[in-house]
Design an enzyme around this catalytic site. Structure first.
Site, PDB file in Angstrom:
ATOM      1  N   GLU A  28       0.829  -1.206   0.000  1.00 27.37           N
ATOM      2  CA  GLU A  28       0.000   0.000   0.000  1.00 27.37           C
ATOM      3  C   GLU A  28       0.867   1.260   0.000  1.00 27.37           C
ATOM      4  OE1 GLU A  28      -3.323   2.645   0.393  1.00 27.37           O
ATOM      5  OE2 GLU A  28      -2.862   0.749  -0.582  1.00 27.37           O
ATOM      6  N   HIS A  83     -11.781   5.298  -8.375  1.00 29.29           N
ATOM      7  CA  HIS A  83     -10.322   5.443  -8.307  1.00 29.29           C
ATOM      8  C   HIS A  83      -9.673   4.794  -9.524  1.00 29.29           C
ATOM      9  CE1 HIS A  83      -6.835   6.705  -6.209  1.00 29.29           C
ATOM     10  NE2 HIS A  83      -6.422   5.512  -5.828  1.00 29.29           N
ATOM     11  N   HIS A  93       2.705   1.993  -3.290  1.00 31.08           N
ATOM     12  CA  HIS A  93       1.741   2.573  -4.231  1.00 31.08           C
ATOM     13  C   HIS A  93       1.519   4.053  -3.934  1.00 31.08           C
ATOM     14  CE1 HIS A  93      -2.630   3.092  -5.641  1.00 31.08           C
ATOM     15  NE2 HIS A  93      -1.860   3.149  -6.700  1.00 31.08           N
ATOM     16  N   HIS A 100     -20.599  -8.397 -16.889  1.00 30.36           N
ATOM     17  CA  HIS A 100     -19.257  -8.103 -17.378  1.00 30.36           C
ATOM     18  C   HIS A 100     -18.920  -8.985 -18.576  1.00 30.36           C
ATOM     19  CE1 HIS A 100     -15.206  -6.678 -17.407  1.00 30.36           C
ATOM     20  NE2 HIS A 100     -14.678  -7.824 -17.018  1.00 30.36           N
ATOM     21  N   HIS A 152      -4.507  -8.387 -16.887  1.00 30.71           N
ATOM     22  CA  HIS A 152      -5.828  -8.072 -17.422  1.00 30.71           C
ATOM     23  C   HIS A 152      -6.143  -6.588 -17.210  1.00 30.71           C
ATOM     24  CE1 HIS A 152      -9.681  -9.165 -19.029  1.00 30.71           C
ATOM     25  NE2 HIS A 152     -10.339  -8.805 -17.941  1.00 30.71           N
TER      26      HIS A 152
END
Length: 347
Positions: A73, A135, A76, A247, A305
């Site tokens: 975290e 986000h 990032h 999806h 992906h």
């Protein structure tokens, strides 16, 4: 100008790294690796010493320390913070040097500030799905605007009488539609991931359960009932199945539109490279999506992906910009006054 181009290029590449790190952070369940923001357990960095960890547990007794997730975290956040500083530098340089674009840098600065707010809300609202999805979309938009800014800085050659003909309005509209549909599919993928619906169906082409009877439109309600935490999802099985199947259906629609666009691009020799690139990236994305289903979401494949989805968005942004420039060049050429003696000749 060259220094500005280099700065924009570096910032664009860093934006790609931030998005990849964000996907890795989310997929390793490190989104709440630090229970506070912008620090970690009240520290500027991850608490490493025994004394710091003891103090961290006193401050956050309901958040056990997981150093690996905390570091995921914080790394990032550090890289995202660096990206924000570079975008600020782009704005400063744009306003100090006449002739440089200013509107796009200003939009980027506003966007990156809002991204920071969304990053804070991701933690303070305990992974609320609409915030997590927002986000993700904000990150993709940041990279797209940086690419657009870099494309605008590319030198423009004067159109010649032998240049390719302008693309038809139909092709331009199809490219714009393709971009809109891909962005919608990315949002749906973000919604799938944020609600932990990626592995509820393990068979192809559709779900193994009777999804038609179980389809629940409330699964797409952006504002969900309040919970202490949304980690690991709060929706029931039928709702997650509904999201997952939607999806997949979206992927079929997206593939059909993009293949149609690729066919349209292929018919113009000057645009065939865009057609080949579009089919290649689309094929890779479909293969990665299928692998995610049959292999139960391997980490490397899931991150790939996300990154390939970003590549598809960026490719369509660039293709739309190229089509726009070609149309503008043709309009400019058509508006040029003809030399004396050419009246009546075909151009």
């Amino acid at each position: 100008m060259d220094g500005f181009k280099r700065l924009v290029s570096i910032t664009f590449l860093l934006a790609l790294v931030v998005i990849a790190l964000g996907a890795y952070t989310r997929l390793t369940e490190a989104g709440l690796g630090c229970p506070d923001w912008p620090g970690c357990y009240g520290f500027a960095g991850v608490p490493e010493t025994a004394a710091d960890q003891q103090l961290a547990q006193v401050r956050f007794p309901d958040a056990p320390i997981d150093l690996a997730r905390a570091w995921n975290e914080m790394i990032h956040r550090y890289v995202a913070g660096t990206l924000g500083l570079l975008i600020l530098a782009i704005n400063i340089m744009a306003w100090r040097q006449p002739g440089l674009p200013r509107r796009l840098p200003a939009m980027l600065l506003v966007l990156v500030v809002f991204q920071a707010v969304l990053g804070m809300w991701t933690v303070t609202m305990a992974l609320m799905p609409v915030v997590v999805m927002g986000h993700l979309l904000g990150g993709f938009t940041t990279a797209s605007l940086l690419l657009l800014l870099r494309l605008r800085l590319a030198p423009r050659s004067v159109p010649s009488m032998l240049s390719a003909s302008a693309p038809g309005k139909g092709l331009q509209l199809l490219a714009a539609l393709g971009l809109v549909i891909v962005v919608g599919q990315v949002a749906l993928g973000g919604w799938t991931a944020a609600n932990y619906a990626a592995v509820v169906c393990t068979q192809l082409p559709f779900c193994e359960v009777d999804w038609q009877q179980q389809f629940d439109v409330t699964a797409f309600r952006l504002i969900q009932p309040e919970h202490d935490s949304y980690q690991y999802g709060v929706l029931d099985y039928a709702q997650r199945v509904s999201i997952h199947v939607a999806h997949r259906i979206g992927a079929v629609v997206t593939a059909a539109v993009l293949l149609l666009l690729a066919a349209g691009l292929w018919r113009r020799p000057s645009l065939r490279r865009w057609s080949v690139a579009l089919v290649a990236v689309l094929g890779l994305q479909v293969a990665l999506g299928i692998t995610n289903v049959v292999a139960s979401l391997p980490l490397a494949v899931a991150v790939a992906h996300n990154v390939t989805g970003l590549a598809l968005v960026l490719l369509l942004v660039a293709a739309n910009y190229q089509l726009y420039r070609m149309g503008s060049r043709w309009s400019l050429r058509a508006s040029w006054p003809r030399p004396v003696g050419t009246i009546g000749r075909r151009g």
